[in-house]
Design an enzyme around this catalytic site. Sequence first.
Site, PDB file in Angstrom:
ATOM      1  N   THR A 107      11.397   2.640 123.183  1.00 19.23           N
ATOM      2  CA  THR A 107      11.517   3.850 124.154  1.00 19.23           C
ATOM      3  C   THR A 107      10.288   3.876 125.177  1.00 19.23           C
ATOM      4  OG1 THR A 107      12.856   4.990 122.508  1.00 19.23           O
ATOM      5  CG2 THR A 107      11.873   6.191 124.408  1.00 19.23           C
ATOM      6  N   LEU A 159      17.702  -1.088 115.318  1.00 22.26           N
ATOM      7  CA  LEU A 159      18.220   0.235 115.611  1.00 22.26           C
ATOM      8  C   LEU A 159      19.607   0.484 114.739  1.00 22.26           C
ATOM      9  CD1 LEU A 159      17.818   0.679 119.462  1.00 22.26           C
ATOM     10  CD2 LEU A 159      16.441   1.682 117.665  1.00 22.26           C
ATOM     11  N   ASN A 160      20.483  -0.297 114.552  1.00 24.09           N
ATOM     12  CA  ASN A 160      21.341  -0.335 113.865  1.00 24.09           C
ATOM     13  C   ASN A 160      21.100  -0.068 112.370  1.00 24.09           C
ATOM     14  OD1 ASN A 160      23.489  -0.150 115.656  1.00 24.09           O
ATOM     15  ND2 ASN A 160      23.768  -2.539 115.619  1.00 24.09           N
ATOM     16  N   GLU A 214      17.580   7.401 118.173  1.00 26.25           N
ATOM     17  CA  GLU A 214      18.370   6.182 117.795  1.00 26.25           C
ATOM     18  C   GLU A 214      19.708   6.403 118.308  1.00 26.25           C
ATOM     19  OE1 GLU A 214      16.453   4.652 116.531  1.00 26.25           O
ATOM     20  OE2 GLU A 214      15.436   5.257 114.989  1.00 26.25           O
TER      21      GLU A 214
END
Length: 385
Positions: free
Chosen positions: A133, A240-241, A364
């Site tokens: 990010t 991220l998953n 997320e």
Amino acid sequence: MLDSDLIGFDSLLSAEERQLQTQVRSFVDTAIKPNIASWYEDAVFPLEIVPEMAKLGLLGMHLEGYGCAGRSAVDYGLAAAELEAGDSGLRTFVSVQGSLAMSAIYKHGSEAQKQTWLPQMAAGEVIGCFGLTEPSAGSDPSAMTTFARRDGEDWVLNGSKRWIGLASVAQIAIIWAQTEDGVRGFIVPTDSEGFTAKPIEPKLSMRASIQCDIELTEVRLPADARLPEAKGLRGPFECLNEARYGIIWGAMGAARDAWQVALDYSKQRLQFDKPLSGYQFTQGKLVNMALEINKGLLLALHLGRLKDAGHLQPHQISVGKLNNCREAIEIARDCRSILGGNGITMEHSPLRHANNLESVRTYEGTDEVHTLIIGNKITGTPAFR
């Protein structure tokens, strides 16, 4: 059996899964819950519990080899639920360390990178963070401006990252950057010249946790700092998953703890010479919340079984993250209402959980992002732009 378990949920678990659940719950009850109010009030992340988490095998627990526990997805989910019953910030540490930083190396690193870093990270000797990010690139990471250029055999990184968990206490950072060949990932030692991490303060949420701004100014790295198997945004999205999956369970852990506190309080608190638990309004709230906790845990378990079988799809992760975060924050708020004015004190957990879940619901992938992922699955038409 927990008071909130109306359906015999634990009967759906194996003996080994229940044993892990009990071990982590005991750790949370003894090491976290007695201290979390002061950690939250003082905005302190307790580094001293990291070795204890490592001994329980919680760091990178779903990874195989390299000193990792090699547990199942359901095991990881059960642990996440128990940790977040203590506090979202402490579950987030396990997620950042294992599901993000360690997973990035495990999924996309070279064998030498895996051998160098993963055993130390599993043992809690090295802390990692995950820099994706940016100040102007959150839900749309394709808009990142951090750039890595080649300079001979080296890479030179410049850019900024924001809301990066653990960055000020980490020894390595997984930094995602644009290159002439698209997005790539790099292992950046945090003592590298030109790397700075500054905690974001003050915060109203996730106070027993660390989130930072990172600045990268002419950070020079050797060629072997790049994660060789990470090409494009698929690299960070796969990590991220993993983190999103843990949230599906964790949010229900926070909701369950808030509910239990509200139930216990309602049995003891007298109003008009009668315990709060004896009033229809209170019972209605408790029943409705318990139903959502049971449904949320069933959803989490189903998705965990799919993940262990290798069948879990990205949109299904979005279903779990969107539903369980949305329900958990409403449950925590309703639990606070049962506690009345006493619910705003640090003596009770529901409002702390609600404040934390504001962050969990956002990171997320926001509600809106996950809604659009599911919408794309349903309609076949992407609506992100």
